[in-house]
Write an enzyme that holds these catalytic residues in place. Structure first.
Site, PDB file in Angstrom:
ATOM      1  N   LEU A  93      -9.698 -10.869   0.255  1.00 58.34           N
ATOM      2  CA  LEU A  93     -11.120 -10.510   0.322  1.00 58.34           C
ATOM      3  C   LEU A  93     -11.959 -11.721  -0.087  1.00 58.34           C
ATOM      4  CD1 LEU A  93     -10.642  -7.068  -1.430  1.00 58.34           C
ATOM      5  CD2 LEU A  93     -11.185  -7.422   0.995  1.00 58.34           C
ATOM      6  N   HIS A 109      -0.300  -7.025  -9.142  1.00 62.01           N
ATOM      7  CA  HIS A 109       0.404  -8.168  -8.567  1.00 62.01           C
ATOM      8  C   HIS A 109       1.813  -8.224  -9.151  1.00 62.01           C
ATOM      9  CE1 HIS A 109       0.863 -12.059  -6.672  1.00 62.01           C
ATOM     10  NE2 HIS A 109       1.414 -12.488  -7.792  1.00 62.01           N
TER      11      HIS A 109
HETATM   12  C1  GAR Z   1       3.750  -3.997  -4.726  1.00 61.56           C
HETATM   13  O1  GAR Z   1       4.900  -4.628  -5.253  1.00 61.56           O
HETATM   14  C2  GAR Z   1       2.514  -4.790  -5.096  1.00 61.56           C
HETATM   15  O2  GAR Z   1       2.550  -5.340  -6.389  1.00 61.56           O
HETATM   16  C3  GAR Z   1       2.543  -5.877  -4.055  1.00 61.56           C
HETATM   17  O3  GAR Z   1       2.920  -5.213  -2.867  1.00 61.56           O
HETATM   18  C4  GAR Z   1       3.746  -4.077  -3.199  1.00 61.56           C
HETATM   19  C5  GAR Z   1       3.142  -2.839  -2.570  1.00 61.56           C
HETATM   20  O4  GAR Z   1       4.002  -1.728  -2.689  1.00 61.56           O
HETATM   21  N1  GAR Z   1       1.266  -6.495  -3.938  1.00 61.56           N
HETATM   22  C6  GAR Z   1       1.096  -7.763  -3.593  1.00 61.56           C
HETATM   23  O5  GAR Z   1       2.003  -8.520  -3.325  1.00 61.56           O
HETATM   24  C7  GAR Z   1      -0.359  -8.207  -3.547  1.00 61.56           C
HETATM   25  N2  GAR Z   1      -0.457  -9.579  -3.185  1.00 61.56           N
HETATM   26  P1  GAR Z   1       3.447  -0.252  -2.435  1.00 61.56           P
HETATM   27  O6  GAR Z   1       2.727  -0.254  -1.083  1.00 61.56           O
HETATM   28  O7  GAR Z   1       4.678   0.596  -2.381  1.00 61.56           O
HETATM   29  O8  GAR Z   1       2.529   0.115  -3.564  1.00 61.56           O
END
Ligand code: GAR
Length: 197
Positions: A93, A109
């Site tokens: 964003l 994160h």
């Molecule tokens: C999670 O591990 C989150 O921390 C990560 O994506 C995954 C989503 O899982 N986020 C990032 O990498 C943000 N840059 P989910 O859709 O099962 O919640």
């Protein structure tokens, strides 16, 4: 209660953990689940729960991020959320959108920030032979993965961990951490939540 908009791009397991926690005696309630991806598993789940959903596909906007973000705000408007929780939302964003939600937007994160901003955090932890890993919830500011820390959960890296095993173990921690932080944040308390596996 505070209305929460949850932004997802994928499976939405963090979104489910947040929704599951927002029941009785909670300072917040799910106002809308929004995705840039109509096929996101999280959207189907939210719809089945009777939670309002919005899909704003980023692709028609190409490189015009401000136009995409104007569409995000337009989609949010009827739901009048007080807080945005990014939960696996994989679009960056711009400052224009973020500043409009200053102090009201959280992200989770999968690393112990300030280490490993960006992608592929689990592989980078193994590459660096770190003893510890985990996840962070932070306030979103214009600098990527860099806003004030609101919570962290820590685990020990095992000798036989792989990127996949770490991802799974960290995700389990995420499901404990994010609801705990949102509960505090929605009540106006920004004291960091600290958890250990
Ligand atoms: C999670 O591990 C989150 O921390 C990560 O994506 C995954 C989503 O899982 N986020 C990032 O990498 C943000 N840059 P989910 O859709 O099962 O919640």
């Amino acid at each position: 209660t505070k209305g929460v908009a949850i932004f997802v791009s994928g499976g939405g397991s963090n979104m489910r953990a947040l929704v599951a926690d927002m029941v009785e005696d909670h300072p917040a309630r799910p106002a809308v689940v929004l995705s840039n991806n109509a096929d996101a598993g999280g959207i189907a789940w939210a719809r089945a729960q009777g939670i309002p959903t919005e899909v704003v596909d980023h692709r028609p906007y190409g490189a015009d991020r401000p136009a995409f973000e104007a569409a995000l705000n337009a989609a949010l408007a009827p739901h009048a959320p007080d807080i945005i929780c990014l939960a696996g939302f994989m679009r960056i964003l711009t400052a224009g959108f973020i500043d409009g939600w200053a102090g009201r937007m959280l992200n989770i994160h999968p690393s112990l920030l300030p280490k490993y901003k960006g992608l592929h955090t689990h592989a980078r932890v193994l590459e660096a032979q770190d003893a510890q890993h985990g996840c962070t919830v932070h306030e979103v500011t214009a600098a990527l993965d860099n806003g004030p820390m609101l919570g962290q959960a820590v685990l020990k890296v095992a000798p036989d961990d792989t990127p996949d095993s770490l991802a799974a173990r960290v995700l389990t921690l995420e499901h404990r951490l994010y609801p705990a932080v949102l509960r505090r944040f929605a009540a106006g308390d920004r004291t960091p939540v600290l958890l250990h596996a």
